[in-house]
Design a protein around this motif. Structure first.
Motif, PDB file in Angstrom:
ATOM      1  N   GLY A  81      51.874  46.549  71.987  1.00  0.00           N
ATOM      2  CA  GLY A  81      51.322  47.334  70.883  1.00  0.00           C
ATOM      3  C   GLY A  81      51.770  46.882  69.509  1.00  0.00           C
ATOM      4  N   SER A  82      52.661  45.854  69.433  1.00  0.00           N
ATOM      5  CA  SER A  82      53.154  45.365  68.142  1.00  0.00           C
ATOM      6  C   SER A  82      52.577  43.990  67.864  1.00  0.00           C
ATOM      7  CB  SER A  82      54.679  45.299  68.138  1.00  0.00           C
ATOM      8  OG  SER A  82      55.240  46.589  68.302  1.00  0.00           O
ATOM      9  N   ARG A  83      52.020  43.838  66.679  1.00  0.00           N
ATOM     10  CA  ARG A  83      51.426  42.565  66.290  1.00  0.00           C
ATOM     11  C   ARG A  83      52.512  41.616  65.788  1.00  0.00           C
ATOM     12  NH1 ARG A  83      46.400  42.537  62.147  1.00  0.00           N
ATOM     13  NH2 ARG A  83      45.763  44.117  63.698  1.00  0.00           N
ATOM     14  N   LEU A  84      52.476  40.340  66.234  1.00  0.00           N
ATOM     15  CA  LEU A  84      53.440  39.337  65.791  1.00  0.00           C
ATOM     16  C   LEU A  84      53.247  39.046  64.307  1.00  0.00           C
ATOM     17  CD1 LEU A  84      54.574  38.657  68.610  1.00  0.00           C
ATOM     18  CD2 LEU A  84      54.215  36.260  68.034  1.00  0.00           C
ATOM     19  N   THR A  85      54.367  38.845  63.602  1.00  0.00           N
ATOM     20  CA  THR A  85      54.282  38.437  62.202  1.00  0.00           C
ATOM     21  C   THR A  85      53.915  36.961  62.127  1.00  0.00           C
ATOM     22  OG1 THR A  85      56.653  37.951  62.181  1.00  0.00           O
ATOM     23  CG2 THR A  85      55.971  40.147  61.462  1.00  0.00           C
ATOM     24  N   ALA A  86      53.497  36.508  60.935  1.00  0.00           N
ATOM     25  CA  ALA A  86      52.946  35.163  60.776  1.00  0.00           C
ATOM     26  C   ALA A  86      53.929  34.064  61.178  1.00  0.00           C
ATOM     27  CB  ALA A  86      52.507  34.954  59.327  1.00  0.00           C
ATOM     28  N   ASN A  87      55.231  34.273  60.918  1.00  0.00           N
ATOM     29  CA  ASN A  87      56.183  33.204  61.218  1.00  0.00           C
ATOM     30  C   ASN A  87      56.622  33.186  62.672  1.00  0.00           C
ATOM     31  OD1 ASN A  87      57.763  35.453  61.252  1.00  0.00           O
ATOM     32  ND2 ASN A  87      59.086  34.859  59.539  1.00  0.00           N
ATOM     33  N   GLY A  88      56.003  34.002  63.509  1.00  0.00           N
ATOM     34  CA  GLY A  88      56.342  34.006  64.925  1.00  0.00           C
ATOM     35  C   GLY A  88      55.547  33.009  65.748  1.00  0.00           C
ATOM     36  N   TYR A  89      54.576  32.312  65.105  1.00  0.00           N
ATOM     37  CA  TYR A  89      53.713  31.392  65.846  1.00  0.00           C
ATOM     38  C   TYR A  89      54.248  29.969  65.744  1.00  0.00           C
ATOM     39  CZ  TYR A  89      50.586  35.374  65.716  1.00  0.00           C
ATOM     40  OH  TYR A  89      50.056  36.623  65.850  1.00  0.00           O
ATOM     41  N   VAL A  90      54.412  29.332  66.890  1.00  0.00           N
ATOM     42  CA  VAL A  90      54.869  27.948  66.937  1.00  0.00           C
ATOM     43  C   VAL A  90      53.675  26.997  66.905  1.00  0.00           C
ATOM     44  CG1 VAL A  90      56.112  26.240  68.310  1.00  0.00           C
ATOM     45  CG2 VAL A  90      56.950  28.596  68.196  1.00  0.00           C
ATOM     46  N   SER A  91      52.655  27.261  67.706  1.00  0.00           N
ATOM     47  CA  SER A  91      51.437  26.444  67.708  1.00  0.00           C
ATOM     48  C   SER A  91      50.275  27.288  68.204  1.00  0.00           C
ATOM     49  CB  SER A  91      51.612  25.194  68.582  1.00  0.00           C
ATOM     50  OG  SER A  91      51.826  25.559  69.938  1.00  0.00           O
ATOM     51  N   TRP A  92      49.058  26.855  67.833  1.00  0.00           N
ATOM     52  CA  TRP A  92      47.840  27.606  68.203  1.00  0.00           C
ATOM     53  C   TRP A  92      46.689  26.612  68.317  1.00  0.00           C
ATOM     54  CZ3 TRP A  92      47.149  33.281  67.604  1.00  0.00           C
ATOM     55  CH2 TRP A  92      45.849  33.704  67.899  1.00  0.00           C
ATOM     56  N   ASN A  93      46.056  26.557  69.469  1.00  0.00           N
ATOM     57  CA  ASN A  93      44.801  25.824  69.600  1.00  0.00           C
ATOM     58  C   ASN A  93      43.873  26.596  70.525  1.00  0.00           C
ATOM     59  OD1 ASN A  93      45.297  25.023  72.368  1.00  0.00           O
ATOM     60  ND2 ASN A  93      46.670  23.422  71.581  1.00  0.00           N
ATOM     61  N   ASP A  94      42.733  26.038  70.862  1.00  0.00           N
ATOM     62  CA  ASP A  94      41.703  26.795  71.558  1.00  0.00           C
ATOM     63  C   ASP A  94      42.114  27.217  72.964  1.00  0.00           C
ATOM     64  OD1 ASP A  94      38.512  26.517  72.961  1.00  0.00           O
ATOM     65  OD2 ASP A  94      38.955  27.838  71.276  1.00  0.00           O
ATOM     66  N   THR A  95      43.051  26.494  73.581  1.00  0.00           N
ATOM     67  CA  THR A  95      43.417  26.781  74.976  1.00  0.00           C
ATOM     68  C   THR A  95      44.881  27.158  75.162  1.00  0.00           C
ATOM     69  OG1 THR A  95      43.874  24.439  75.393  1.00  0.00           O
ATOM     70  CG2 THR A  95      41.643  25.235  75.873  1.00  0.00           C
ATOM     71  N   GLN A  96      45.677  27.094  74.111  1.00  0.00           N
ATOM     72  CA  GLN A  96      47.103  27.389  74.273  1.00  0.00           C
ATOM     73  C   GLN A  96      47.710  27.920  72.985  1.00  0.00           C
ATOM     74  OE1 GLN A  96      49.946  24.768  76.551  1.00  0.00           O
ATOM     75  NE2 GLN A  96      50.797  24.436  74.533  1.00  0.00           N
ATOM     76  N   ILE A  97      48.507  28.975  73.128  1.00  0.00           N
ATOM     77  CA  ILE A  97      49.249  29.547  72.006  1.00  0.00           C
ATOM     78  C   ILE A  97      50.723  29.587  72.401  1.00  0.00           C
ATOM     79  CG2 ILE A  97      49.597  31.575  70.539  1.00  0.00           C
ATOM     80  CD1 ILE A  97      46.685  32.375  71.230  1.00  0.00           C
ATOM     81  N   ARG A  98      51.618  29.131  71.479  1.00  0.00           N
ATOM     82  CA  ARG A  98      53.065  29.201  71.723  1.00  0.00           C
ATOM     83  C   ARG A  98      53.686  30.046  70.625  1.00  0.00           C
ATOM     84  NH1 ARG A  98      55.378  25.654  75.234  1.00  0.00           N
ATOM     85  NH2 ARG A  98      57.256  25.281  73.999  1.00  0.00           N
ATOM     86  N   ILE A  99      54.485  31.038  71.058  1.00  0.00           N
ATOM     87  CA  ILE A  99      55.098  31.954  70.108  1.00  0.00           C
ATOM     88  C   ILE A  99      56.577  32.114  70.426  1.00  0.00           C
ATOM     89  CG2 ILE A  99      52.957  33.251  69.748  1.00  0.00           C
ATOM     90  CD1 ILE A  99      54.094  35.408  71.626  1.00  0.00           C
ATOM     91  N   VAL A 100      57.342  32.556  69.428  1.00  0.00           N
ATOM     92  CA  VAL A 100      58.742  32.923  69.635  1.00  0.00           C
ATOM     93  C   VAL A 100      58.807  34.430  69.824  1.00  0.00           C
ATOM     94  CG1 VAL A 100      61.059  32.945  68.670  1.00  0.00           C
ATOM     95  CG2 VAL A 100      59.547  31.019  68.220  1.00  0.00           C
ATOM     96  N   LEU A 101      59.364  34.872  70.946  1.00  0.00           N
ATOM     97  CA  LEU A 101      59.460  36.305  71.193  1.00  0.00           C
ATOM     98  C   LEU A 101      60.397  36.945  70.174  1.00  0.00           C
ATOM     99  CD1 LEU A 101      59.685  36.294  75.097  1.00  0.00           C
ATOM    100  CD2 LEU A 101      57.724  36.914  73.689  1.00  0.00           C
ATOM    101  N   PRO A 102      59.947  37.979  69.467  1.00  0.00           N
ATOM    102  CA  PRO A 102      60.766  38.580  68.402  1.00  0.00           C
ATOM    103  C   PRO A 102      61.957  39.353  68.955  1.00  0.00           C
ATOM    104  CG  PRO A 102      58.760  39.850  68.766  1.00  0.00           C
ATOM    105  CD  PRO A 102      58.633  38.614  69.617  1.00  0.00           C
ATOM    106  N   GLN A 103      62.915  39.636  68.078  1.00  0.00           N
ATOM    107  CA  GLN A 103      64.137  40.327  68.489  1.00  0.00           C
ATOM    108  C   GLN A 103      63.857  41.714  69.064  1.00  0.00           C
ATOM    109  OE1 GLN A 103      67.283  39.164  68.602  1.00  0.00           O
ATOM    110  NE2 GLN A 103      66.451  37.179  68.019  1.00  0.00           N
ATOM    111  N   ASN A 104      62.813  42.370  68.582  1.00  0.00           N
ATOM    112  CA  ASN A 104      62.504  43.731  69.039  1.00  0.00           C
ATOM    113  C   ASN A 104      61.417  43.757  70.117  1.00  0.00           C
ATOM    114  OD1 ASN A 104      60.405  42.920  67.442  1.00  0.00           O
ATOM    115  ND2 ASN A 104      60.219  44.842  66.301  1.00  0.00           N
ATOM    116  N   VAL A 105      61.238  42.641  70.833  1.00  0.00           N
ATOM    117  CA  VAL A 105      60.157  42.569  71.814  1.00  0.00           C
ATOM    118  C   VAL A 105      60.351  43.621  72.906  1.00  0.00           C
ATOM    119  CG1 VAL A 105      61.309  40.802  73.224  1.00  0.00           C
ATOM    120  CG2 VAL A 105      58.818  41.013  73.285  1.00  0.00           C
ATOM    121  N   GLN A 106      59.253  44.289  73.263  1.00  0.00           N
ATOM    122  CA  GLN A 106      59.268  45.351  74.261  1.00  0.00           C
ATOM    123  C   GLN A 106      58.365  44.984  75.435  1.00  0.00           C
ATOM    124  OE1 GLN A 106      61.191  48.164  73.910  1.00  0.00           O
ATOM    125  NE2 GLN A 106      61.967  47.232  72.021  1.00  0.00           N
TER     126      GLN A 106
END
Length: 572
Positions: A81-106
């Protein structure tokens, strides 16, 4: 009669035919528009999430389709239910997204949303909230530990692990120990996440081959040294067949304590631009891009994106790129690498009277870290004489290191900027003046001249504004205690905007280091040329110690290169 006239006559004769044609055309148009709309506005679809069970700071990979070639303002990932902030994205393309899980991840649903809609959800669980009991694997090919000797030890103690199915050679296998970190609690409950490939597992640390921890490996016996950064708790053997059972080991540091706290996770970009390429012969250009190193205080340095694709992603701690210049004339090529690096602050407390002179002088680590090389000229007469004069009759290696440190702080000046002239750091012995690079190299050189294992460290220093600059410091090694960090330049008062102000820098930076130091090299990286008679480019006073950065094959070639300092894209 033409077809058009025939159709006109039929329309006049049969009015319903004309009405039917209009209706049919309208329906066809609606179908075509709907088909095009469906084709151009496909909703995102998730096919897999890895890891599905993880913790803050780890890299999550979301695979699927219709994510879009790049993230725009209407695209985002939502977890629980929480949207990632802009600096949480490592890479993004049409078939794969890589993100850093935030400190408050639930725990909760994972959804990808774009301007074309929202995906069906996947599910993520925070490992901290889920104690997992894993049933034993009965496969006979799994490694099995039957005993370990001795049961207790310090950093550097040689353990003999007996058992079966370890493999006749080590290959990519490792021995993992409980990690000495403030976020490594509940280690016994981490079996399910002990080997998330490519992800940081804060509970365990592998023995470090760069410290020569592995001494023998066979199918039934392993001899390995307890690595710097380990703690009391379970250890296990990991092979390509799987994970062994767990045994306990107790670790004691008789001369003091060491702790790793306050992890920070950085997203870094390292890039270089090559342009003005001019060659009519079959000339190749090879770039060796430094990678952040893996250590006890820096346990993760994942390459998450690399453009263009490298020839080799990891060779002697570098990324190898190669360009055929005849095919790239008059083009500008940017080589870009993104890393996710986890760094801990390290703090030590040492009872100097309990430190003893080195006993294992034939150990590979000792021999490697006390020899002279192209960077550390520790056998120079001026260096040997200066070190002996400073320490006097002191024989305790820890107190010798402290005496050298105190002397440099008291007698050497530090200019506000790096020296641009290409002079030896050993000139400081005469001029009593040098920059941060000179301080680190001279201090390491003095230590080695006394037979104290030590390494110069190069990397970047990240300030409170997330600006990164090349920086250099030192680590020296004490038996039964491990590596001790020293930053003489910061102790001397080098201008630096820390996240948290250090009240007494001179006291702090002997034995302690904050988590704003990111290391790219520990010691001199001697890279051999790949070609005979090649042209080699070195980069002195940079963020990595290595002998070759660029190498072009024989032949007439013109180009210009710009190596950018690493850039911090995010911090968590």
């Amino acid at each position: 009669m033409s077809f058009g006239k025939t159709l006109s006559v039929l329309y006049r004769k049969y009015p319903l035919l004309r009405i039917g044609s209009v209706i049919a055309g309208t329906v066809l148009a609606i179908v075509l528009v709907s088909f095009i709309t469906l084709e151009t506005k496909k909703s995102p679809e998730i096919t897999s999430i890895s890891p599905a069970v993880g913790s803050a700071g780890e890299i999550m990979t979301i695979r699927g389709e219709n994510f879009g070639t790049e993230r725009d303002t209407s695209s985002f990932v939502e977890i629980g239910g929480s949207r990632l902030t802009a600096n949480g994205y490592v890479s993004w393309n049409d078939t794969q997204i890589r993100i850093v899980l935030p400190q408050n991840v639930q725990d909760g649903l994972v959804i990808v949303s774009t301007k074309n809609g929202r995906s069906k959800p996947g599910f993520f669980a925070n490992v901290a909230d889920i104690p997992v009991e894993v049933p034993p694997d009965t496969q006979t090919s799994l490694p099995v530990i039957t005993s370990v000797s001795p049961l207790t030890g310090s950093y550097g103690t040689l353990l003999t692990i007996s058992g079966s199915n370890f493999g006749t050679i080590r290959g990519n296998s490792d021995v993992y120990f409980t990690a000495n970190r403030d976020d490594a609690s509940q280690a016994a409950l981490t079996t399910a996440t002990a080997n998330n490939q490519g992800e940081l597992n804060v509970q365990f640390i592998p023995a470090n081959e760069n410290n020569y921890d592995y001494e023998y490996w066979s199918d039934s016996e392993i001899r390995v040294r307890i690595p710097d950064g380990a703690a009391n708790g379970p250890f296990y053997v990991q092979t390509e067949k799987g994970t062994s059972n767990y045994l306990q080991t107790e670790i004691n540091l008789p001369a003091g304590t060491k702790s790793y706290t306050g992890r920070r996770t950085y997203v870094l970009n390292v890039s270089a631009d090559i342009e003005g390429l001019d060659s009519k012969s079959a000339t190749s250009l090879t770039l060796r891009v430094p990678r952040p190193v893996i250590t006890a205080r820096q346990p993760m340095a994942d390459l998450t994106e690399c453009k263009p694709q490298p020839v080799i992603a990891d060779y002697k701690n570098t990324i190898i790129h190669q360009v055929e210049l005849a095919r790239a004339n008059n083009r500008k090529i940017t080589f870009s690498q993104d890393f996710v690096v986890a760094v801990y602050a390290v703090q030590t407390t040492v009872e100097a009277r309990k430190i003893r002179p080195f006993a294992e002088k034939k150990r590979a680590l000792y021999l490697s870290a006390t020899q002279q090389d192209n960077l550390i000229r520790s056998k120079e007469e001026s260096v040997v004489a200066a070190a002996k004069e400073i320490v006097g009759k002191e024989t305790n290696p820890y107190l010798q290191a402290k005496a050298l440190y105190d002397y440099m702080l008291a007698h050497y000046d530090l200019p506000a900027k790096l020296r641009q002239e290409n002079k030896s750091p050993l000139d400081m012995l005469r001029t009593e003046r040098g920059d941060a690079y000179d301080f680190a190299i001279l201090y390491t050189t003095l230590l080695r001249s006394l037979g104290i294992p030590s390494l110069p460290v190069s990397g970047i220093l990240v300030d409170a504004d997330l600006h990164a600059q090349p920086h250099w410091w030192t680590e020296f090694y004490i038996e039964q205690f491990g590596w001790i960090p020293v930053d003489v330049a910061l102790a001397k008062g080098m201008h630096y905007k820390a996240f948290k102000q250090i009240e007494d820098a001179a006291a702090f930076y002997f034995g302690n280091l904050d988590s704003q130091h990111i290391a790219f090299s520990r010691g001199w990286n001697e890279v051999k040329p790949a070609l005979v008679n090649s042209k080699i480019v070195q980069r002195p006073k940079s963020y990595a110690f290595q002998s070759i950065w660029e190498e072009s094959s024989a032949g007439k070639v013109n180009y210009s290169s710009l190596w950018n300092d690493p850039v911090v894209k995010g911090i968590y």
